[in-house]
Write a protein that holds these residues in place. Structure first.
Motif, mmCIF file in Angstrom:
data_model
loop_
_atom_site.group_PDB
_atom_site.id
_atom_site.type_symbol
_atom_site.label_atom_id
_atom_site.label_comp_id
_atom_site.label_asym_id
_atom_site.label_seq_id
_atom_site.Cartn_x
_atom_site.Cartn_y
_atom_site.Cartn_z
ATOM 1 N N SER A 90 14.369 -117.115 -69.099
ATOM 2 C CA SER A 90 15.165 -116.369 -68.127
ATOM 3 C C SER A 90 14.293 -115.820 -67.009
ATOM 4 C CB SER A 90 15.916 -115.235 -68.835
ATOM 5 O OG SER A 90 16.688 -115.736 -69.911
ATOM 6 N N THR A 104 23.767 -115.436 -64.272
ATOM 7 C CA THR A 104 24.175 -114.941 -65.585
ATOM 8 C C THR A 104 25.651 -115.193 -65.886
ATOM 9 O OG1 THR A 104 24.605 -112.727 -64.678
ATOM 10 C CG2 THR A 104 22.391 -113.150 -65.550
ATOM 11 N N GLN A 134 19.412 -120.545 -67.303
ATOM 12 C CA GLN A 134 18.458 -120.155 -68.345
ATOM 13 C C GLN A 134 18.784 -118.775 -68.950
ATOM 14 O OE1 GLN A 134 15.329 -122.485 -68.883
ATOM 15 N NE2 GLN A 134 17.050 -123.665 -68.068
ATOM 16 N N TRP A 135 20.011 -118.344 -68.810
ATOM 17 C CA TRP A 135 20.556 -117.158 -69.487
ATOM 18 C C TRP A 135 21.709 -117.615 -70.370
ATOM 19 C CZ3 TRP A 135 18.718 -112.139 -69.011
ATOM 20 C CH2 TRP A 135 17.824 -111.892 -67.959
ATOM 21 N N ALA A 144 18.896 -112.899 -72.657
ATOM 22 C CA ALA A 144 17.700 -113.726 -72.801
ATOM 23 C C ALA A 144 17.323 -113.638 -74.272
ATOM 24 C CB ALA A 144 16.570 -113.199 -71.916
#
Length: 388
Positions: A133, A314, A328-329, A339
């Motif tokens: 994250s 997010t 990547q969240w 995360a």
């Protein structure tokens, strides 16, 4: 969601698979680092509980890495009203989950902060995949700085060595959301999986080991059609940011986040055998600075990332049974995002109550459904208490 909490394969991450087909490298600092990585890295997933408790707060003593420098001005975390949670209940949760550090912020104020297992405010604890994250945040910073023009640009613009392979036509956004359509096997029990073989093959001179392997993979789905968790793609994000900015990730993170947002302590970012930061893993950060990472997302990252970046990063862009994924969240039912890393690492954020909960832990297993559910149940109690 099994792969959600399996953040790394020691074999793939540190290049410790058998290399009988490769000539022995000449003695050099890099080779010495690789030897250390192979000796210790291959055992990370199988450390005893005693070893986890000793090593998770001291990874810089075991592995090579780069320092993420903090600045002189620290963003304050003032005390807030203590959460109306029974001390015994907090103690029981921390003991059951082997939690070394637990902190809860609401509106940027500390409502709960506890340490155990020899950990303290002055220490650092490894992140495992929580680092993913953070790496995605550097993409946002690079866009704001003009190094990257748009998430809709092709990955091959910044990593031209991927041209003519499965990543033709794949965008940066699809890399961030792990929806490239490129074939990948993340099975850590299969010695022939991609994650096990990634660094086990000879790398042509002058090529990045991640890129050299990823360019061999075929396309099996249309880009954007399907989420498949790929550790290799997070490593590609790190390559992309390094090439776009011309900077080490640790230095860029120091400039854009650690100094600008006011982190309290230096961080340590583990490097692989090539000397590059392991962009999908292995930051060592203090408990309060993990909390500041969560708070940064709530504050919006003005001056660090483009306006609206975290709201977009997010939210759910890709779905799979039981959850969703942003940049990547992880996105969770109830409007939360997180995360997450193996052995119980988490930064959980609830925008509705402007609450951040961080746990730095040493679970006895890398992944455990019962412990994950128990942690979520405790987090819901925290959220309920925060509303009182």
């Amino acid at each position: 969601m099994r792969t959600a909490w399996i953040a790394l394969s020691a074999v793939a991450l540190w290049g410790c698979a058998p290399r009988a087909e490769m000539p022995a490298p000449a003695p050099a600092p890099a080779a010495q680092d690789e030897a250390r990585l192979c000796q210790v890295g291959a055992a990370v997933l199988f450390w005893s509980q005693e070893e986890r408790l000793r090593n998770f707060p001291a990874m810089e003593k075991i592995f090579p890495g780069n320092t993420v420098r903090a600045g002189g001005k620290v963003r304050p975390l003032p005390d807030g009203a203590p959460l109306p949670l029974a001390e015994a209940e907090v103690d029981a949760f921390m003991k059951a989950q082997s939690v070394a550090g637990l902190i809860v912020l609401q509106d940027g104020k500390v409502r709960l902060e506890r340490y155990a297992l020899g950990y303290s405010r002055e220490g650092r604890w490894t992140s495992f995949s929580v680092a993913k994250s953070v790496t995605s945040t550097l993409v946002g910073a690079a866009i704001r700085d003009g190094y990257i023009k748009s998430l809709d640009e092709p990955v091959t613009k910044y990593i031209p060595d991927l041209a003519g392979a499965g990543y033709d036509g794949v965008t940066i956004k699809q890399l961030l959301t792990m929806t490239s359509g490129v074939k990948w096997n993340e099975d850590y029990t299969d010695p022939n999986s991609d994650v096990a073989r990634m660094f086990a093959e000879a790398v042509p001179a002058g090529q990045d080991p991640t890129v050299a392997y990823m360019r061999k993979l075929p396309r099996v789905e249309q880009p954007g059609a399907k989420f498949v968790y790929k550790t290799g793609e997070t490593n590609l994000i790190g390559v992309l940011v390094r090439r776009a900015t011309g900077r080490k990730l640790a230095d860029y993170l120091s400039e854009k986040v650690w100094r600008r947002y006011g982190m309290e302590r230096d961080a340590f970012w583990m490097t692989d055998q090539s000397g590059a930061e392991v962009s999908g893993c292995c930051l060592s950060v203090s408990l309060r600075d993990y909390a500041r990472i969560g708070q940064l997302t709530l504050d919006g990252g003005k001056g660090i990332v483009p306006e609206g970046w975290f709201a977009d990063a997010t939210r759910t862009h890709a779905t799979f049974p039981g959850g969703g994924y942003g940049y990547q969240w992880w996105t969770l039912p109830g409007g939360f995002y997180a995360a997450q890393g193996i052995f119980g690492q988490v930064i959980l954020v609830d925008p509705a109550t402007r609450l951040v909960m961080v746990a730095s832990s040493a679970w006895p297993k890398a992944t455990d459904t019962d412990m994950r559910n128990a942690r979520l149940a405790f987090a819901l109690k925290v959220l309920d208490a925060a509303k009182k």
